[in-house]
Enzyme design. Structure first.
Site, mmCIF file in Angstrom:
data_model
loop_
_atom_site.group_PDB
_atom_site.id
_atom_site.type_symbol
_atom_site.label_atom_id
_atom_site.label_comp_id
_atom_site.label_asym_id
_atom_site.label_seq_id
_atom_site.Cartn_x
_atom_site.Cartn_y
_atom_site.Cartn_z
ATOM 1 N N GLU A 25 -44.669 14.977 27.267
ATOM 2 C CA GLU A 25 -45.645 15.303 26.220
ATOM 3 C C GLU A 25 -46.848 14.388 26.381
ATOM 4 O O GLU A 25 -46.685 13.170 26.459
ATOM 5 C CB GLU A 25 -45.020 15.124 24.833
ATOM 6 C CG GLU A 25 -45.951 15.475 23.677
ATOM 7 C CD GLU A 25 -45.288 15.274 22.308
ATOM 8 O OE1 GLU A 25 -44.099 15.638 22.162
ATOM 9 O OE2 GLU A 25 -45.945 14.729 21.407
ATOM 10 N N GLU A 65 -38.901 10.934 20.895
ATOM 11 C CA GLU A 65 -39.517 9.628 20.597
ATOM 12 C C GLU A 65 -38.610 8.730 19.764
ATOM 13 O O GLU A 65 -39.020 8.102 18.790
ATOM 14 C CB GLU A 65 -40.890 9.828 19.943
ATOM 15 C CG GLU A 65 -41.861 10.516 20.897
ATOM 16 C CD GLU A 65 -43.222 10.822 20.306
ATOM 17 O OE1 GLU A 65 -43.429 10.581 19.095
ATOM 18 O OE2 GLU A 65 -44.087 11.312 21.058
#
Length: 520
Positions: A317, A199
């Protein structure tokens, strides 16, 4: 007397509403596949969070983090083994603070994560010891796991200064990851794929890296992997960028990479908002809300097709609700409306893999964090893995929006597998499956198996959609006496009859007599 009659009439009316049945024709176009998934589409994550990871006055991770997870737990082993080849991704927010202690023979201090003011996500750096890495790989090898490992991508970088406090600049210092990959390859540990960073793309989450620099670092990772795995046939894949989709950033990243660097383009999904959101239970039952994320899946697939057609789209995810999921929702039956719908939707948009956050840990674990007992979504994932093949078929109906349906070629038998989700509170749907060539009914003639349909009806214990208890065809799913995963036997019914989809239920069905040419 009059009031009593009125009450009785109301009860009869309510009963009739509850028993209301709507006939639906489900059209499956078996002539052509519209998308392909990987053979092991189902994936689950393991995270780095320690016990002190807390949100909303709760600390739901316990000892589920990869550094302290009990790898000797029989339920954990049996839950993984039931898939035969479960994909597991080790990664998450703290992966960019992990140091790998794999060089040398003398034991050294290798601290776990601790709370630290000013640290990324409020934690210090943590350490993966050689001993723990050996334990993880030996356990996963025994279980037949296909492992994705997320590497620390922030080593060597510094804050860029200026108004953008999240921007990290400088080249990736690859030495520690180099040592880990060298050690892993020398031990013969099987790694399915390596992924760089977590991320850090787009605007990032706490930290970010510019697309061009991230691409250069990913190329460097590709070279390391090629060095230690010279055989292309057994070489681990390289994945990235492992973050939330940002069109401009993703396309700049893919263009800078050049051809055949990443094998999978990974993006993350938390489309339900914060785990503390009181409307979470409404969102997972709202088809119009669930449909909104389809645009992201479509855009990701389009970006890859234009800029990196040799790579596949992966949901790397997806936990539904972020910050460990919803305390009362994410582990219960009703979460399956979101989860299984997402599986069907992403497959339709040509995604190869879907990694559920998490296998265990937080409120969204497929296994209970404290007891390791499977939550309802575990069984939904297992049925998908066993029944739904790689070829995705176009599926549609003109019934209620609260009825969701997806179909694939069957994984291990002739015919097709169908997933039907009924989010309606009161309506039973009687579903007849038809094919675009109108051959399904004709092909049943002369084929004894074609007259049978296997059905797996999933409903919540006591009709409570917030229950962790799950019924399969009306029977509670419970671990066996030796902590094994129970057998999941189907109902075998007459294929000429409609499928009866009860209110607030999920149904998988295997239609062996449906001879789709796309599945030949």
């Amino acid at each position: 007397m009059g009031s009593n009659i009125f009450i009785i009439w109301c009860l009869i009316t309510l009963f009739c509403l509850c028993c209301d049945a709507e006939e639906v024709k489900l059209l499956v176009k078996g002539s052509k596949s519209i998308a392909k998934t990987d053979e092991d589409f189902i994936c689950a994550t393991l995270d780095w969070w320690p016990e002190t990871k807390c949100n909303y006055n709760q600390c739901p991770w316990g000892k589920a983090g990869i550094l302290n997870l009990d790898l000797k737990n029989k339920i954990l082993a049996n839950a993984i083994r039931a898939f035969s080849s479960l994909r597991i991704r080790i990664g998450g927010s703290l992966q960019d603070q992990v140091v790998y202690d794999v060089v040398g023979t003398s034991p050294r201090k290798c601290p776990h994560f601790k709370r630290m003011e000013g640290g990324l996500f409020g934690f210090s750096k943590g350490c993966l010891s050689k001993e723990r890495w050996d334990q993880i790989n030996n356990f996963f090898h025994e279980m037949g796991v296909r492992l994705t490992f997320g590497l620390n991508a922030l080593v060597g970088r510094r804050k860029g200064g200026g108004p953008d406090d999240a921007l990290m600049v400088g080249e990736w210092n690859l030495k520690n990851s180099y040592d880990l990959i060298n050690y892993t390859a020398s031990k013969g540990y099987k790694i399915d794929s390596y992924e760089l960073g977590n991320e850090l793309c787009g605007s990032g989450v706490s930290a970010r890296v510019e697309a061009e620099q991230y691409a250069k670092d990913t190329v460097a990772l590709k070279k390391i992997v090629a060095k230690f795995y010279p055989n292309p046939a057994t070489r681990p894949k390289v994945l990235g960028p492992a973050g939330f989709y940002d069109k401009q950033w993703f396309e700049a990243f893919l263009d800078t990479l050049g051809p055949n660097v990443v094998d999978g383009v990974t993006h993350h999904i938390y489309n339900l908002g914060a785990g503390v959101d009181p409307t979470l239970i409404n969102k997972v039952q709202d088809p119009s809300f669930l449909d909104q994320i389809a645009e992201t899946y479509r855009d990701v697939a389009a970006s890859i097709e234009r800029h990196s057609p040799w790579a596949g789209a992966w949901v790397g995810e997806a936990g539904g609700a972020y910050n460990s999921g919803g305390r009362y929702v994410s582990h219960s039956f009703v979460d399956g409306f979101w989860y299984l719908d997402q599986l069907g939707m992403t497959a339709k948009f040509n995604h190869k893999v879907f990694c559920r956050q998490s296998l265990i840990g937080g409120n969204y674990g497929l296994l209970n964090t404290a007891t390791f007992i499977p939550n309802p979504d575990y069984y939904g994932a297992l049925l998908w893995h066993r029944l739904m093949g790689t070829s995705v078929l176009s599926t549609s109906h003109t019934g209620s929006a609260y009825l969701r349906a997806y179909s694939h070629c069957s994984k291990k038998a002739t015919g097709i597998a169908v997933l039907v989700i009924n989010m309606s509170k009161y309506t039973t749907f009687e579903v007849m499956v038809e094919d675009d060539a109108k051959l399904y009914e004709c092909e049943q003639d002369g084929d004894a198996n074609a007259y049978e349909r296997e059905e797996y009806h999933l409903t919540p214990k006591d009709g409570n959609i917030l229950s962790d208890g799950l019924l399969l065809n009306g029977v509670a799913l419970k671990l066996t006496g030796d902590s094994g995963i129970p057998e999941m036997e189907p109902l075998v019914v007459d294929a000429s009859l409609p499928m009866k989809i009860a209110p607030r239920s999920i149904v998988f069905a295997l239609l062996k007599g449906f001879k789709a040419t796309a599945c030949a």
